[in-house]
Design an enzyme around this catalytic site. Structure first.
Site, mmCIF file in Angstrom:
data_model
loop_
_atom_site.group_PDB
_atom_site.id
_atom_site.type_symbol
_atom_site.label_atom_id
_atom_site.label_comp_id
_atom_site.label_asym_id
_atom_site.label_seq_id
_atom_site.Cartn_x
_atom_site.Cartn_y
_atom_site.Cartn_z
ATOM 1 C CG ASP A 238 17.985 18.748 10.159
ATOM 2 O OD1 ASP A 238 16.899 18.303 9.739
ATOM 3 O OD2 ASP A 238 19.077 18.467 9.648
ATOM 4 C CD GLU B 223 15.062 18.869 3.908
ATOM 5 O OE1 GLU B 223 15.746 18.120 3.200
ATOM 6 O OE2 GLU B 223 14.901 18.675 5.120
ATOM 7 C CD GLU C 21 19.627 15.674 2.924
ATOM 8 O OE1 GLU C 21 20.597 15.410 3.647
ATOM 9 O OE2 GLU C 21 18.586 16.227 3.326
#
Length: 262
Positions: free
Chosen positions: A16, A65, A71
């Protein structure tokens, strides 16, 4: 590092916070994939640019992603049902999309507000379920907090829906408004439908089914799901390829179906 990960028995990992798409970061992502491939580890990229086809060279790139996903509802109101539909016709053209699916704490768009703890989503419960079929997302999560799912209608579908598919067919598509997708896993079919902007009735032709009868379990909006979006109805039917299934969807609504051969 990846040699150590393999010795520890890791089968996959999420990487990430790339947060840039300059040359250094792009090369770093490729180095991660190459090292992970040598050590038989799947990679899920998060906080990264949209897919560019690297999964063709490195099939161990499992998910990606590169999306303004749910989110964001913890601090904004950007992820409306229409946004969800638009993602299917834009971002998903580039490849699989990690989207933080499965919020069971829904409010109507008029009543929605953002918060960090126990956050809300928009759209009906069935709209949320339908993303698991309509979106290509090979490593989907159930993104809400554990107590949000306890004894909740629709969770039984999340325990059954596959993550990898043998066949996909798009049955209805109107950009930003409606999407109905059918996916086959083995002999079973899963159908997901999503809508935005207005209430509508739909007639789904079932000619993609094979021969014989199918036992269908349908999760669908109630007539009041626009006001009470966490409600749904469950119906069980016997269907075949010559039939047509009629479903009514609220604004920001949806439905899902599991069809199993008799």
């Amino acid at each position: 590092a990846f040699s150590a990960f393999e010795e520890m028995g890791w089968s996959g990992m999420m990487v990430d916070f790339f947060d840039h798409d300059d040359q250094d970061h792009v090369e770093f992502a490729e180095e991660i994939l190459e090292a992970a491939a040598r050590h038989h580890i799947l990679i899920h990229f998060h906080g990264i640019w949209k897919p560019t086809g690297l999964e063709r060279t490195y099939p161990n790139l499992m998910n990606h992603e590169g999306a303004l996903n749910l989110e964001y509802l913890k601090w904004s109101a950007l992820c409306t049902p229409k946004h969800n539909l638009n993602m299917a016709f834009t971002r998903l053209l580039a490849g699989p999309m990690d989207y933080h699916l499965g919020g069971f704490n829904s409010l109507s768009e008029d009543e929605f507000y953002s918060r960090q703890v126990a956050p809300f989503v928009m759209g009906s419960r069935c709209h949320m379920l339908a993303m698991y079929v309509c979106f290509d997302n090979p490593a989907p999560m159930i993104a809400d907090y554990p107590m949000a799912y306890e004894s909740q209608p629709g969770f039984s579908f999340l325990k059954q829906v596959p993550t990898w598919w043998d066949e996909t067919r798009v049955l209805v598509d109107e950009i930003g408004e409606t999407l109905v997708t059918a996916r086959r896993k083995g002999t079973d079919w899963y159908v997901g439908g999503m809508t935005a902007e207005e209430m509508r009735g739909m007639e789904i032709a079932l000619d993609f089914l094979g021969d014989g009868k199918f036992q269908a379990t349908v999760w669908k909006d109630t007539p009041d799901s626009d006001k009470y979006p966490n409600q749904l109805n469950v119906e069980r039917l016997e269907l075949d390829s010559e039939g047509v299934l009629k479903v009514d969807l609220v604004d920001g609504g949806g439905f899902v179906i599991i069809l199993e051969p008799r």
